[in-house]
Design an enzyme around this catalytic site. Structure first.
Site, PDB file in Angstrom:
ATOM      1  N   HIS A 199       0.952  -1.377   0.388  1.00 45.38           N
ATOM      2  CA  HIS A 199      -0.065  -0.218   0.329  1.00 45.38           C
ATOM      3  C   HIS A 199       0.877   0.911  -0.002  1.00 45.38           C
ATOM      4  CE1 HIS A 199      -3.168   2.969   1.176  1.00 45.38           C
ATOM      5  NE2 HIS A 199      -4.012   2.086   0.855  1.00 45.38           N
ATOM      6  N   ILE A 232       1.836   5.154   1.254  1.00 44.77           N
ATOM      7  CA  ILE A 232       0.967   5.437   2.102  1.00 44.77           C
ATOM      8  C   ILE A 232       0.040   4.451   3.231  1.00 44.77           C
ATOM      9  CG2 ILE A 232      -1.502   6.724   1.933  1.00 44.77           C
ATOM     10  CD1 ILE A 232      -0.931   7.242  -1.423  1.00 44.77           C
ATOM     11  N   GLY A 273      -5.430   4.533   5.674  1.00 49.82           N
ATOM     12  CA  GLY A 273      -6.307   5.225   6.417  1.00 49.82           C
ATOM     13  C   GLY A 273      -7.078   4.488   7.663  1.00 49.82           C
ATOM     14  N   VAL A 274      -7.784   3.205   6.699  1.00 48.24           N
ATOM     15  CA  VAL A 274      -8.383   2.398   8.184  1.00 48.24           C
ATOM     16  C   VAL A 274      -7.273   1.484   9.216  1.00 48.24           C
ATOM     17  CG1 VAL A 274      -9.521   1.107   7.048  1.00 48.24           C
ATOM     18  CG2 VAL A 274      -7.574   0.159   6.585  1.00 48.24           C
ATOM     19  N   GLU A 315      -7.050   2.729  13.328  1.00 48.63           N
ATOM     20  CA  GLU A 315      -7.246   1.766  14.453  1.00 48.63           C
ATOM     21  C   GLU A 315      -5.945   2.414  15.545  1.00 48.63           C
ATOM     22  OE1 GLU A 315      -6.983  -1.452  16.599  1.00 48.63           O
ATOM     23  OE2 GLU A 315      -7.870  -1.280  14.759  1.00 48.63           O
TER      24      GLU A 315
END
Length: 265
Positions: free
Chosen positions: A168, A174, A177-178, A182
């Site tokens: 990713h 990058i 976002g998840v 978390e």
């Protein structure tokens, strides 16, 4: 021309003579206007010099009553005052420049000593005693501020060695976002899983998110600073509502509302 046996001027010479006469007249007119404006500004009652001279004369009433100055002498004294003021301003400017240079040389600090490190309220060992997460899903490296049951601020050092970067994305790493969400939820767990609050690490769960927004990408080398604040706690239902924001260099990169569930034994 025939009586004086003079040769008539050509058209070019006549135009040149006319232009030169007009130029001389314009220059003389400008110089006279400039001198008139200067004299008016020096002798005007609204000028700063006139106010200065009135103040000086008011402070010395005896000299004014005993002596009378002519206009020429007053003009000379005012010009001297202007020269002295400009000289003082020039000297003060030079002194200020030298003082600024000295201060800048004194205040020069190497960049490696210029920025202090984040404080440590909880290190990674203390975090591991509170949170049940382990590698590769423990996303909090240090707690820099903590008010149990109220709020906490923690950091996550994002490095290229994190296991999510190879996928990713391979060409542009990058942070997902998840995983930012978390990490912020884990900071919320540090707020609630405290003896003062009565939370249990065995029965504390991430229940939901609302109004999550990702403002900027987080890349390798960034330091993710996360703040989680308790907004509402319903002990009867075991639900905690929290607000969270994540920053990189003072800019918000992620924000949202979080729901935490505290189950019974």
């Amino acid at each position: 021309y025939k009586r004086q046996n003079l040769r008539p001027l050509s058209i070019f010479q006549q135009q040149t003579f006319t232009h030169s006469c007009f130029l001389v007249f314009t220059l003389s007119l400008c110089s006279s206007m400039a001198s008139t404006a200067l004299s008016h500004s020096l002798l005007s009652p609204h000028s700063s010099l006139s106010h200065r001279s009135h103040l000086d004369n008011a402070s010395l009433p005896l000299h004014r009553s005993t002596t009378s100055l002519s206009p020429n002498s007053a003009l000379i004294s005012r010009s001297q005052l202007v020269w002295s003021q400009s000289k003082k301003n020039r000297s003060s400017f030079i002194i200020n420049c030298f003082s600024d240079e000295k201060e800048s040389t004194k205040e020069e600090v190497p960049i490696e000593k210029r920025y202090p490190a984040y404080p440590t309220v909880m290190d990674i060992n203390q975090i591991r005693e509170i949170l049940p997460h382990r590698f590769p899903f423990l996303l909090v490296d240090r707690v820099i501020e903590c008010n149990p049951g109220v709020s906490a601020v923690a950091i996550k050092n994002v490095t290229i060695n994190d296991n999510f970067f190879p996928g990713h994305f391979p060409e542009r790493p990058i942070m997902p976002g998840v995983l930012m969400v978390e990490a912020m939820a884990q900071v919320g767990g540090i707020v609630m899983l405290q003896p003062e609050v009565g939370g249990s690490r065995d029965n504390f769960f991430f229940a939901g998110v609302d109004k999550v927004r990702f403002r900027k990408p987080v890349v390798a080398g960034d330091t993710l600073v996360m703040r989680m604040t308790l907004v509402k706690l319903q002990k009867r239902f075991g639900i905690a509502k929290m607000e969270g924001k994540a920053y990189v260099g003072g800019d918000v990169v992620c924000e949202g509302e979080f729901l935490m569930a505290m189950g019974s034994e």
